[in-house]
Write an enzyme that holds these catalytic residues in place. Structure first.
Site, PDB file in Angstrom:
ATOM      1  N   HIS B 149       6.359   4.362   5.720  1.00 44.57           N
ATOM      2  CA  HIS B 149       7.593   4.759   6.376  1.00 44.57           C
ATOM      3  C   HIS B 149       7.946   6.222   6.137  1.00 44.57           C
ATOM      4  O   HIS B 149       9.048   6.646   6.425  1.00 44.57           O
ATOM      5  CB  HIS B 149       8.752   3.849   5.934  1.00 44.57           C
ATOM      6  CG  HIS B 149       8.439   2.397   6.117  1.00 44.57           C
ATOM      7  ND1 HIS B 149       8.013   1.608   5.064  1.00 44.57           N
ATOM      8  CD2 HIS B 149       8.425   1.624   7.222  1.00 44.57           C
ATOM      9  CE1 HIS B 149       7.760   0.384   5.536  1.00 44.57           C
ATOM     10  NE2 HIS B 149       7.996   0.369   6.839  1.00 44.57           N
ATOM     11  N   GLY B 150       7.015   6.999   5.557  1.00 45.15           N
ATOM     12  CA  GLY B 150       7.202   8.447   5.489  1.00 45.15           C
ATOM     13  C   GLY B 150       7.882   8.972   4.240  1.00 45.15           C
ATOM     14  O   GLY B 150       8.253  10.144   4.194  1.00 45.15           O
TER      15      GLY B 150
END
Lengths: 270, 184, 429
Positions: B149-150
């Site tokens: 999710h970064g």
């Protein structure tokens, strides 16, 4: 009624009639020896079990594996006094590190070293005792086709338990009866079924020197290794008996209370 | 049934109450083994602590070990990574807690509180967002980037961009020699 | 039987629940106010004891299944290395479950023999009896599957011997038996495929047993309990409410049984076991004697008493199926053996006969007794005992009921109790 009881008793008594004839090859009943741990309040003699561990390490482990025992099983802790055989964590770690256990592939993906031997690493507490042979075929090849059994459960896996192990290990010193043939590569032992055992006499007096000064005649060596193997088969025996005492004492108390409650409920209603 | 109504209720009741209480205590004691058997067994606990050899990890590289079923990052930091980590003020961090199991809760997340020796970063490789394994030497801070999710972490494993809420955890560990660490 | 005091919910919640799911009403009517004969003796506590045993087996079984691995390569280790040595209290759970099977069968045999003695199988309780026989057969199947799971030598070879029995059906229809055994095994011999399905069935059947037990209790509550006198309940004076009279009495006997259970688990856990099962299964090495657990030895003796395999299987099946017919085999109008002097003696001979069959089943196939120089192979004893087993049900039960001189029955339970004639020590016992 008395006739019926007599009849049933006779039938039951017949059940315990000893079958006849000891045929050739029938194993002799084990010798009548006893250990500290056999009674309901019994416990392992830690010193004896450690001596037995020494016998296993120096003599038996050449051929017999102990697959199910882990190095951390050797540790006795203060929180759990029934655990282990009297070694501290540091001592058990040192024992473990003295063994070589199989290691996984190295960074190059090799599983054997330059001599073709499987890669190994020093043992840790999580490891189990490594076997003397990598597989059954190798064990048989090294022992004239016979497979030395794993000893982790031997005391529970044989009728007679520790008495049987003691009898086998000390039972080699008789001459076979006249007319009995001892097969090639086998030895006469009347305590073993068939009387032809593949194992050569494993123990002799003086073979192991005990650091605590216990005499090292055959009887003491055999008693020690039987005690160790009993522990290996049933490391929880002492805990089991101690918990059992508490459980049964509690159940007796509860049952007595239940009895009086029952009598009180039924008072006058029988 | 009606023969017993003349009894004093207190004596009869006491017996029944005592019996019931002893029974209840028994049930509680009996329940314990059934609950405790689900706790980690001896075999699991024996694996709960590992000794690793870090001698062969060159500077600027990370090795991933397995510890308690999760990845364990052992990263040999370069002087640049160390100085970048030390240059950050704790007030700039998303999560100011050091998340170091060797220190008390609430200890500030300065780089010094994240390592025992500056050149060795030891972290549990589990992203604090939803548990994925972050990749090393990626992201804007060259620390870690979690591809799920970064989330991004710096060279001290502290979260700098979410959605992860916390810094990567530092497990219990200690140097047993200059080249050996005991974790757990 | 209608309960004496109708259930009246006392709180708002219980009134609300009663109109939606009258479960509390059901519990009250079956376990609290249910009128039960006042003269039940200790042998009648075994229903409650059996419920306790089933609960113990299910609960210990479920937690054991959290650690057991049903794979032929891993099963033995999962029990002996993991559960017995590493899992917290694993040794306690395993020994309780293993000894629990024996305690379960001990209780069920006492329960069955009590039913036989007091004529509890007679009208109107035939369906109750049939459900009980069904429970027993499910227990035998469950125990058989369960014994295979540790994958020791005896586990493996008992599975091989018993599943191989079906191959005898080849004599009736060619290839039928071998097709069935291959289908049971999932392989050409007992192996991993067999172990996995036996695990699944072993987990399933206890819940089937629990459901049939529910039906069994329901079928009991329609006519109500039988009693040692074997006479019907005639008035409310003959009964007492189940609670507190029989909850208290059953709890006491459950306590006694629990003490026996605990002594075995903690001080002699391998008493019923076979040392050969501490050796991992080896398809290439057959143990010298393949013997089942003690509770199956009577049937094993019957099976081995017949040299012809198919007939042996039919005898074994017949011995179990016979039990279903008992309500219609016994011709006596009197229920309880207390008043049937001839049948009482035949009953005790039958009990000794079962013990004898069990003894023979526990010995090796070629065992013999030395009676003063004369060698009596035990298989002949088994044959005689098997003949008596079948004769007891198919010949004696129908005949004796017609010819025996029964004692006169008391007028009612209450009269028998209140007249001082103690229910548990009748004069002509």
């Amino acid at each position: 009624m008395r006739h019926n009881i007599a009849f049933a008793a006779a039938a039951l008594a017949l059940c315990f009639a000893q079958p006849a004839s000891a045929a050739v090859g029938d194993p002799r009943p084990p010798k009548d020896v006893h250990w500290s741990f056999e009674s309901p309040f019994g416990h392992y003699d830690i010193a004896e079990v450690q001596r037995g561990f020494q016998v296993y390490k120096e003599v038996c482990s050449a051929c017999h594996s102990l697959d199910r025992v882990s190095f951390h099983d050797l540790i006795s802790t203060r929180e759990d006094p029934t655990s282990g055989i009297g070694f501290s964590e540091a001592q058990a770690k040192a024992i473990a590190a003295g063994y070589k256990v199989p290691a996984g592939p190295n960074d190059k993906g090799e599983t054997v070293d330059s001599n073709g031997q499987p890669l190994t690493k020093p043992g840790t507490l999580a490891d189990h005792f490594p076997p003397p042979f990598p597989n059954e075929e190798a064990a048989r090849a090294a022992n004239s086709g016979a497979l030395p059994p794993d000893l982790s459960l031997i005391v529970k896996a044989r009728e007679g338990g520790p008495q049987y192990v003691y009898s086998i290990v000390t039972g080699f010193h008789e001459q076979p009866p006249a007319g009995f043939t001892v097969l090639p590569n086998k030895y006469y032992n009347p305590y073993f079924s068939g009387w032809n055992i593949s194992m050569p006499p494993p123990l002799a007096a003086g073979q192991v020197t005990f650091s605590d000064g216990t005499p090292n005649d055959l009887d003491h060596e055999a008693r020690a290794v039987a005690a160790f193997l009993s522990w290996a088969s049933e490391p929880k025996m002492q805990e089991r008996k101690e918990v059992g005492f508490g459980v049964i004492a509690f159940l007796i108390l509860l049952t007595v209370l239940l009895y009086f409650s029952y009598r009180r409920v039924w008072h006058g209603a029988h | 049934m009606s023969d017993t109504t003349a009894e004093e209720p207190t004596r009869r009741d006491f017996l029944y109450i005592a019996t019931g209480a002893v029974g209840a205590v028994g049930v509680a004691f009996a329940a314990w083994p059934f609950i405790d058997q689900m706790n980690p067994s001896g075999a699991v606990l024996a694996m709960s602590s590992i000794d690793i050899d870090i001698a062969s990890i060159p500077v600027g590289q990370q090795v991933v070990f397995k510890f308690r079923g999760h990845p364990l990052f052992v990263r040999h930091r370069t002087p640049k990574e160390i100085s970048e980590a030390r240059a950050v003020s704790v007030t700039d961090l998303l999560d100011p807690d050091a998340r170091n199991a060797n220190l008390a809760d609430g200890t500030p997340a300065s780089d010094a509180n994240r390592v025992e020796k500056a050149e060795w970063l030891v972290l549990t490789g589990v992203c604090t967002h939803l548990g994925c394994t972050p990749t090393a030497y990626e992201g804007n801070w060259n620390g870690y980037l979690c591809h799920c999710h970064g989330s991004q972490y710096d060279t001290s494993g502290r979260v700098r961009r979410g959605p992860a809420p916390q810094n990567l955890a530092v497990p219990v560990y200690a140097f047993t020699s200059p080249t050996k660490i005991k974790v757990g | 039987m209608e309960p004496k005091a109708p259930y009246v919910p006392k709180t708002a919640f219980t009134r609300w629940l009663d109109t939606r799911l009258p479960i509390l009403r059901m519990l009250d009517e079956t376990m609290m106010t249910f009128p039960t004969p006042r003269n039940l003796n200790p042998w009648y506590a075994f229903g409650a004891i059996l419920t306790m045993c089933l609960a113990i087996q299910i609960v210990t079984g479920i937690v054991l299944a959290m650690h057991y691995v049903p794979n032929a390569d891993l099963a033995f280790d999962s029990v002996e290395t993991n559960i017995m040595r590493e899992v917290n209290y694993g040794w306690l759970l395993r020994y309780t479950h293993a000894a629990g099977a024996s305690m379960f069968f001990l209780a069920v045999y006492i329960h069955i023999f009590r039913g036989l003695y007091y004529g509890s199988y007679k009208a109107p309780r035939e369906v109750l009896w049939i459900l009980g026989v069904l429970i027993y057969i499910l227990m035998v199947a469950t125990a058989f599957f369960g014994y295979v799971l540790p994958w020791g030598q005896m586990s493996f070879w008992a599975a091989t011997v018993i599943t191989s029995l079906f191959s005898s059906l080849d004599q009736i229809i060619p290839h039928l038996g071998s097709t069935i055994t291959t289908w049971l095994w999932g392989d050409f011999a007992v192996g991993d495929a067999t172990l996995n399905r036996f695990f699944s069935l072993h987990y399933l059947l206890p819940f089937v047993i629990a459901a049939v037990v529910g039906l069994h209790i329901w079928a009991l509550h329609v006519p109500g309990n039988n009693n040692p006198l074997g006479i019907d309940v005639k008035s409310p004076q003959d009964t007492v409410p189940f609670h507190p009279y029989y909850t208290a009495k059953d709890a006491f006997y459950m306590g006694l049984y629990a003490i026996l259970f605990a002594v075995i688990v903690f001080y002699s856990p391998n008493l019923f076991g076979n040392p050969d099962n501490y050796t991992p299964a080896n398809p290439l090495v057959t143990p010298p004697d393949i013997i089942p657990e003690w509770y199956l030895t009577p049937f094993y003796a019957m099976l081995r008493s017949v040299p012809q395999k198919l007939i042996g299987v039919l005898v074994l099946a017949g011995a179990l199926l016979t039990l279903f017919f008992i309500p219609w085999l016994d011709s006596s109008p009197v229920r309880s053996n207390r008043f049937r002097p001839l049948m009482k003696q035949l009953f005790w001979i039958f009990a000794a006969d079962c013990v004898l069959l069990g003894y023979v089943g526990s010995q090796s196939a070629d065992a013999a007794w030395n009676l003063g120089g004369f060698s009596l192979p035990l298989v002949w004893l088994a044959r005689a005992a098997t003949v008596y087993y079948f004769a007891f049900f198919w010949v004696l039960m129908p005949l004796v009921g017609r010819v025996e001189q029964t004692k006169s029955l008391p007028d009612s339970i209450a009269k028998a109790v209140l007249s001082g004639r103690a229910t548990s020590a009748a004069p002509a016992e």
